[in-house]
Design an enzyme around this catalytic site. Structure first.
Site, short mmCIF file in Angstrom:
data_model
loop_
_atom_site.label_atom_id
_atom_site.label_comp_id
_atom_site.label_asym_id
_atom_site.label_seq_id
_atom_site.Cartn_x
_atom_site.Cartn_y
_atom_site.Cartn_z
N ASP A 1 0.82 -1.21 0.00
CA ASP A 1 0.00 0.00 0.00
C ASP A 1 0.86 1.26 0.00
O ASP A 1 1.44 1.63 1.02
CB ASP A 1 -0.91 -0.01 1.23
N ASP B 1 -2.17 5.31 -5.37
CA ASP B 1 -2.41 4.48 -4.19
C ASP B 1 -2.54 3.02 -4.62
O ASP B 1 -3.58 2.61 -5.12
CB ASP B 1 -3.68 4.96 -3.48
#
Length: 365
Positions: free
Chosen positions: A82, A277
Site C-alpha cells: 500500500d 495508491d
C-alpha cells in the site's frame, strides 16, 4: 446456457515499469538470490534493490499481495502493498481481540517493544500526543478510506530480504502488532499491510535510513501478478517517463495537477489532484469527471457493441455478437486515456492508459 464473455469498463491506473529487459533481469536475480550469501547487516549496501513477487489481479480477485518473511525463524505472511499508507502491520496474537481471516497463523510478537518517545512512534501521532500513560510502548491506530482500521502496538523484528546483489539480509525493522482489526468494505483475506508511503515509519523509509536501499519504490502489474521493487537499480531509466512528485503532498505520492486526455485530445478537465495508491483496486474520480469520461467513451463506441444491462459486475458493460476472447480485442473499439502532468518544461510528461488497462472481461454463465 453457455459462457458469454463481455467487456466491462473498469477505471483503474497501474503504476508500471515496463520492458522485457526488466522481466528478464528479474529472472536472473531470482536465480542468484536462491543461492545468495547471507548477512545480518544492511549497512552500506546502497546500490542494491529488494524485489518482491506480486500475486493476484484486479479482476476477479480485486487485489495484489506480496509474501514477506518476518521473525526468527522467518515465517511467511501475505501483505497488501500500500503506497497510500506508511505503517506495516501484521495481525497479531497479543492476544488478538478481533482479527479477520488471513492465509497464515497470527504473528507472534517479539518482546522488543518500541517506546513511546521513539521518533517512529511520534511520526504516527499528532504533535500533541502524550506518552504519560504508557511510556514503555507505542500504541497506534491506522484508519483507511474504505472504513477499515488496525489498532495495536509497535514492535521491532527481523525481516528476511533478498537483494539483487545476491545477498540475503536480516534487517531489524519496526512494524505494527495489530490485535484489533475492523474490516473495511473492500477487505481482503490477507495477513496485514505492507506500508510503502512517504512517512518515516514506512518500510521504504526505514530501509533507506539503514542504507539498505535508496528511497525508491516501484511496481509492475499485470493480470497475472507482477513485481514490487525497493531501490533504484532494477529499471532502465531511459525507458521511463519521469515527473517529480509534488512537494505539496507530504503524505501521499502525487505528481501535481493533471490534465485529462481522451483519444489524444484534451477533455477540458484540468487541475486534477491525482494520488497514486496501490492499496486501492480501482481509480476513483469525482462524479462530474466520471460521468464526463463515460460520456466520451460512449460517443466513440462502434455500433457493433451494445450495452449489456443484464451484467451487474460493474456499472457499465458492453457486449458484441462474437464473445471477446482476449482483452487485446478491445483496442479497435475503445480509445486510450491519458493524464498529463506539468513539470515546468515544454514537453509535459504523460501517463498513458490504454483500453486494456481500464477494461476487464467478465465471464457470465
Amino acid at each position: 446456457m453457455g459462457k458469454v464473455k463481455q467487456i466491462l469498463i473498469m477505471i483503474f491506473i497501474v503504476l508500471a515499469v515496463s520492458g522485457a529487459s526488466n522481466v528478464d533481469q528479474l529472472h536472473k536475480w531470482r536465480k542468484s538470490m536462491s543461492s545468495g550469501a547471507s548477512s545480518s547487516s544492511g549497512v552500506s549496501r546502497v546500490g542494491s534493490s529488494v524485489i518482491f513477487q506480486l500475486y493476484g489481479n484486479v479482476y476477479p480477485n480485486g487485489f495484489y499481495f506480496v509474501q514477506v518473511f518476518v521473525g526468527h525463524p522467518p515465517r511467511p505472511y501475505f501483505l497488501d502493498p500500500d503506497t497510500g499508507s506508511d505503517l506495516t502491520w501484521l495481525q497479531c496474537d497479543a492476544p488478538c481481540v478481533h482479527c479477520t481471516k488471513g492465509f497464515h497463523p497470527l504473528y507472534r510478537p517479539t518482546n522488543d517493544l518500541v517506546v513511546c518517545r521513539d521518533p517512529l512512534c511520534a511520526s504516527l501521532h499528532s504533535s500533541d500526543y502524550r506518552c504519560d500513560d504508557n511510556p514503555e510502548q507505542c500504541d497506534y491506530m491506522v484508519e483507511y478510506a474504505d472504513g477499515g482500521s488496525s489498532l495495536g502496538v509497535l514492535v521491532n523484528d527481523l525481516f528476511t530480504l533478498n537483494l539483487t546483489s545476491g545477498v540475503r539480509i536480516f534487517p531489524r525493522l519496526t512494524l505494527g502488532c495489530g490485535y484489533d482489526q475492523l474490516p473495511g468494505v473492500s477487505d481482503h483475506p490477507l495477513d496485514g499491510v505492507l506500508g510503502l508511503g512517504k512517512g518515516k515509519s514506512s518500510i521504504v523509509s526505514q530501509l533507506s535510513d539503514q542504507r539498505v536501499v535508496k528511497n525508491v519504490v516501484g511496481q509492475c502489474l499485470s493480470g497475472k501478478g507482477g513485481y514490487l521493487f525497493l531501490g533504484e537499480d532494477v529499471y532502465d531509466s531511459s525507458r521511463i517517463t519521469w515527473t517529480p512528485m509534488s512537494r505539496d503532498h507530504t503524505k501521499h505520492y502525487a505528481a501535481g495537477s493533471a490534465e485529462f486526455f481522451f483519444d489524444g485530445k484534451s477533455t477540458g478537465i484540468k487541475n486534477l489532484n491525482v494520488i497514486f495508491d496501490s492499496g486501492s483496486s480501482y481509480t476513483y474520480f469525482n462524479s462530474q469527471i466520471y460521468h464526463s469520461l463515460i460520456s466520451s467513451i460512449k460517443k466513440g463506441l462502434s455500433r457493433k457493441l451494445r450495452e449489456a444491462t443484464d451484467d451487474r459486475t460493474l456499472p457499465f458493460c458492453w457486449k458484441r455478437e462474437k464473445p471477446f476472447e482476449s482483452i487485446r480485442d478491445v483496442n479497435k473499439y475503445f480509445k486510450p486515456l491519458a493524464l498529463r502532468f506539468p513539470n515546468g518544461r515544454k514537453a509535459k510528461p504523460q501517463f498513458e492508459i490504454p483500453p486494456e488497462a481500464y477494461l476487464i472481461i467478465s465471464v457470465r454463465t
